[in-house]
Design a protein around this motif. Sequence first.
Motif, short mmCIF file in Angstrom:
data_model
loop_
_atom_site.label_atom_id
_atom_site.label_comp_id
_atom_site.label_asym_id
_atom_site.label_seq_id
_atom_site.Cartn_x
_atom_site.Cartn_y
_atom_site.Cartn_z
N GLN A 164 86.93 -52.23 -98.79
CA GLN A 164 87.15 -51.70 -97.45
C GLN A 164 86.61 -50.28 -97.49
O GLN A 164 87.25 -49.38 -98.03
CB GLN A 164 88.62 -51.70 -97.06
CG GLN A 164 88.84 -51.09 -95.69
CD GLN A 164 90.30 -51.00 -95.31
OE1 GLN A 164 91.11 -51.79 -95.75
NE2 GLN A 164 90.63 -50.01 -94.52
N ILE A 165 85.46 -50.10 -96.94
CA ILE A 165 84.79 -48.80 -96.98
C ILE A 165 84.95 -48.14 -95.62
O ILE A 165 84.46 -48.65 -94.61
CB ILE A 165 83.32 -48.98 -97.37
CG1 ILE A 165 83.25 -49.62 -98.75
CG2 ILE A 165 82.58 -47.66 -97.31
CD1 ILE A 165 81.89 -50.09 -99.17
N ASP A 166 85.68 -47.04 -95.62
CA ASP A 166 85.90 -46.28 -94.40
C ASP A 166 85.08 -45.00 -94.45
O ASP A 166 85.08 -44.30 -95.46
CB ASP A 166 87.39 -45.93 -94.25
CG ASP A 166 88.26 -47.17 -94.11
OD1 ASP A 166 87.83 -48.13 -93.46
OD2 ASP A 166 89.37 -47.16 -94.66
N LEU A 167 84.41 -44.71 -93.37
CA LEU A 167 83.64 -43.49 -93.25
C LEU A 167 84.41 -42.53 -92.36
O LEU A 167 84.90 -42.92 -91.31
CB LEU A 167 82.25 -43.79 -92.68
CG LEU A 167 81.44 -44.83 -93.46
CD1 LEU A 167 80.15 -45.16 -92.73
CD2 LEU A 167 81.14 -44.34 -94.87
N VAL A 168 84.50 -41.30 -92.79
CA VAL A 168 85.32 -40.31 -92.10
C VAL A 168 84.41 -39.40 -91.27
O VAL A 168 83.33 -39.03 -91.69
CB VAL A 168 86.12 -39.48 -93.12
CG1 VAL A 168 86.97 -38.44 -92.42
CG2 VAL A 168 86.98 -40.38 -93.98
N GLY A 169 84.89 -39.05 -90.10
CA GLY A 169 84.17 -38.13 -89.23
C GLY A 169 84.28 -38.56 -87.78
O GLY A 169 85.07 -39.44 -87.44
N ASP A 170 83.46 -37.95 -86.96
CA ASP A 170 83.41 -38.30 -85.55
C ASP A 170 83.08 -39.79 -85.43
O ASP A 170 82.02 -40.22 -85.91
CB ASP A 170 82.36 -37.45 -84.85
CG ASP A 170 82.14 -37.89 -83.41
OD1 ASP A 170 83.12 -37.91 -82.64
OD2 ASP A 170 80.98 -38.23 -83.07
N PRO A 171 83.95 -40.60 -84.82
CA PRO A 171 83.73 -42.05 -84.78
C PRO A 171 82.37 -42.47 -84.23
O PRO A 171 81.73 -43.38 -84.77
CB PRO A 171 84.87 -42.56 -83.88
CG PRO A 171 85.93 -41.52 -83.99
CD PRO A 171 85.21 -40.22 -84.17
N GLU A 172 81.92 -41.80 -83.20
CA GLU A 172 80.62 -42.17 -82.62
C GLU A 172 79.48 -41.84 -83.59
O GLU A 172 78.57 -42.66 -83.79
CB GLU A 172 80.43 -41.43 -81.29
CG GLU A 172 79.23 -41.93 -80.51
CD GLU A 172 79.16 -41.28 -79.14
OE1 GLU A 172 78.05 -40.87 -78.77
OE2 GLU A 172 80.20 -41.19 -78.46
N ALA A 173 79.53 -40.68 -84.20
CA ALA A 173 78.49 -40.29 -85.15
C ALA A 173 78.52 -41.18 -86.38
O ALA A 173 77.47 -41.62 -86.88
CB ALA A 173 78.66 -38.83 -85.55
N VAL A 174 79.72 -41.48 -86.89
CA VAL A 174 79.86 -42.33 -88.06
C VAL A 174 79.30 -43.72 -87.77
O VAL A 174 78.56 -44.29 -88.58
CB VAL A 174 81.34 -42.41 -88.51
CG1 VAL A 174 81.57 -43.55 -89.48
CG2 VAL A 174 81.77 -41.08 -89.11
#
Length: 127
Positions: A10-20
């Motif tokens: 489960q790979i989650d990317l952190v940051g602004d949801p739209e940019a991510v």
Amino acid sequence: MDLLPFPAWQIDLVGDPEAVANWDRIFNIKQRYEGKANAHFRDWTELFAFWCEREVGLIETRQQVVEALDRYMIAVLQREKGEASHLRRSVFEMLRWHCYEGKDADRLSAWFTGLVRSQRQLRGTGS
């Protein structure tokens, strides 16, 4: 020793949801990380077992597994640089968490114990 199946990453990317979402769509970051983790998982865990057998010795309990993983992350992974080093550290942080308090902590810890024991047998140093 039973082989441990690959984790369900489960790979989650952190940051602004739209940019991510945009970065992931363009660069397939999650898919690429999953591919790298699957490609290297066995090698990474075998290298841990080799290090552990030499530096710590056999690990028999869940607490010993967690302590060995802690030492490995400090002694080896914090100093590591290069391709996928950040991913390798993240994988071992995840494994450590699952050994410490995950629902399969006993099974995963037993797997690590067997992996280190197998390394010792490969080296021919007995049990």
